[in-house]
Write a protein that holds these residues in place. Structure first.
Motif, mmCIF file in Angstrom:
data_model
loop_
_atom_site.group_PDB
_atom_site.id
_atom_site.type_symbol
_atom_site.label_atom_id
_atom_site.label_comp_id
_atom_site.label_asym_id
_atom_site.label_seq_id
_atom_site.Cartn_x
_atom_site.Cartn_y
_atom_site.Cartn_z
ATOM 1 N N GLN A 222 0.933 -1.235 0.027
ATOM 2 C CA GLN A 222 -0.082 0.042 0.060
ATOM 3 C C GLN A 222 0.883 1.294 0.047
ATOM 4 N N VAL A 223 0.301 2.106 -1.097
ATOM 5 C CA VAL A 223 1.195 3.518 -0.571
ATOM 6 C C VAL A 223 0.088 4.413 -0.052
ATOM 7 N N LYS A 224 0.610 5.633 0.556
ATOM 8 C CA LYS A 224 -0.197 6.347 1.252
ATOM 9 C C LYS A 224 -1.097 6.959 0.345
ATOM 10 N N GLY A 225 -2.531 6.852 0.798
ATOM 11 C CA GLY A 225 -3.572 7.481 0.059
ATOM 12 C C GLY A 225 -4.290 6.463 -1.067
ATOM 13 N N GLY A 226 -3.391 5.252 -1.072
ATOM 14 C CA GLY A 226 -3.919 4.310 -1.856
ATOM 15 C C GLY A 226 -4.667 2.970 -1.324
ATOM 16 N N GLN A 227 -4.900 2.171 -1.963
ATOM 17 C CA GLN A 227 -5.747 1.008 -1.482
ATOM 18 C C GLN A 227 -4.776 -0.079 -1.106
ATOM 19 N N GLU A 228 -4.928 -0.786 -0.016
ATOM 20 C CA GLU A 228 -3.900 -1.849 0.274
ATOM 21 C C GLU A 228 -4.370 -2.980 -0.751
ATOM 22 N N VAL A 229 -3.243 -3.498 -1.326
ATOM 23 C CA VAL A 229 -3.823 -4.758 -2.369
ATOM 24 C C VAL A 229 -2.796 -5.960 -1.835
ATOM 25 N N THR A 230 -3.355 -7.215 -2.117
ATOM 26 C CA THR A 230 -2.409 -8.483 -1.995
ATOM 27 C C THR A 230 -2.045 -8.859 -3.146
ATOM 28 N N LEU A 231 -0.987 -8.937 -3.573
ATOM 29 C CA LEU A 231 -0.394 -9.494 -4.722
ATOM 30 C C LEU A 231 0.258 -10.972 -4.694
ATOM 31 N N LYS A 232 0.096 -11.621 -5.784
ATOM 32 C CA LYS A 232 0.563 -12.966 -5.777
ATOM 33 C C LYS A 232 1.353 -13.181 -6.911
ATOM 34 N N ALA A 233 2.179 -14.077 -7.086
ATOM 35 C CA ALA A 233 3.058 -14.646 -8.189
ATOM 36 C C ALA A 233 2.432 -14.171 -9.445
ATOM 37 N N GLY A 234 3.120 -13.468 -10.425
ATOM 38 C CA GLY A 234 2.673 -12.996 -11.436
ATOM 39 C C GLY A 234 1.979 -11.620 -11.605
ATOM 40 N N ASP A 235 1.595 -11.052 -10.510
ATOM 41 C CA ASP A 235 1.039 -9.797 -10.410
ATOM 42 C C ASP A 235 2.261 -8.637 -10.287
ATOM 43 N N THR A 236 1.727 -7.422 -10.622
ATOM 44 C CA THR A 236 2.751 -6.470 -10.590
ATOM 45 C C THR A 236 2.193 -5.071 -9.976
ATOM 46 N N PHE A 237 3.103 -4.220 -9.589
ATOM 47 C CA PHE A 237 2.940 -3.213 -8.649
ATOM 48 C C PHE A 237 3.575 -2.075 -9.187
ATOM 49 N N TYR A 238 3.395 -0.670 -9.074
ATOM 50 C CA TYR A 238 3.921 0.262 -9.579
ATOM 51 C C TYR A 238 3.939 1.496 -8.202
ATOM 52 N N GLU A 239 5.036 2.064 -8.045
ATOM 53 C CA GLU A 239 5.325 3.114 -7.095
ATOM 54 C C GLU A 239 5.857 4.365 -7.689
ATOM 55 N N LYS A 240 5.274 5.528 -7.759
ATOM 56 C CA LYS A 240 5.868 7.010 -8.298
ATOM 57 C C LYS A 240 6.740 7.490 -7.363
ATOM 58 N N PRO A 241 7.484 8.362 -7.856
ATOM 59 C CA PRO A 241 8.801 8.850 -7.075
ATOM 60 C C PRO A 241 8.293 9.708 -5.729
ATOM 61 N N ASP A 242 7.072 10.109 -5.838
ATOM 62 C CA ASP A 242 6.729 10.997 -4.524
ATOM 63 C C ASP A 242 5.760 9.845 -3.560
ATOM 64 N N ASP A 243 5.325 8.818 -3.832
ATOM 65 C CA ASP A 243 4.626 7.817 -3.102
ATOM 66 C C ASP A 243 5.533 7.442 -1.587
ATOM 67 N N ILE A 244 4.680 7.232 -0.803
ATOM 68 C CA ILE A 244 5.296 6.605 0.620
ATOM 69 C C ILE A 244 4.574 5.197 0.681
#
Length: 137
Positions: A83-105
């Motif tokens: 989870q990044v600040k202000g975003g939804q908590e997500v559960t990722l499994k093998a094969g999933d992807t996730f992205y964070e912007k430079p200003d994300d916490i």
């Protein structure tokens, strides 16, 4: 010392030694940098791409942090809660992807399992020579 007394002493020492061993074997998240490559052509400071393998032992999590980078994550094994600040908590499994912007916490980063490890492959685009991860302020 009688054989019965020896057995009692050994029976008392083994649980103590095993308990201390489990404390000594407490695991931490392991990050293995795999590659760094300068990326000319971006405005501002010189950029580089870095690739790292991040290993989360069962039940581990990270403190809140930021990357000051574009971060692309691919889950290789296990499952992770992110989870990044202000975003939804997500559960990722093998094969999933996730992205964070430079200003994300990054406020949540943990292995979803208390029994199985998890591994992710990360790709960062960041200022050349800058640390990949810094504590959140």
């Amino acid at each position: 010392m009688t054989p019965q007394l020896r057995i009692l002493i050994v029976a008392a020492i083994i649980p103590l030694a095993t308990g201390q061993a489990s404390i000594a074997l407490a695991q931490q998240t392991k990050v293995t940098p795999l590659m760094a490559q300068p990326l000319p052509g971006f405005s501002g400071p010189e950029k580089e791409g870095t690739v790292a393998l991040v290993e989360f032992p069962p039940g581990t999590s990270s403190a809140a942090h930021r990357h000051n980078a574009h971060v692309f994550v691919y889950v290789l094994e296990g499952s992770l809660v992110m989870q990044v600040k202000g975003g939804q908590e997500v559960t990722l499994k093998a094969g999933d992807t996730f992205y964070e912007k430079p200003d994300d916490i990054h406020v949540v980063s943990k292995n979803a399992s208390t029994t199985a490890p998890a591994k992710i492959l990360t790709f960062f685009v960041k200022d050349k020579g800058a640390p990949a991860t810094v504590p959140a302020n």
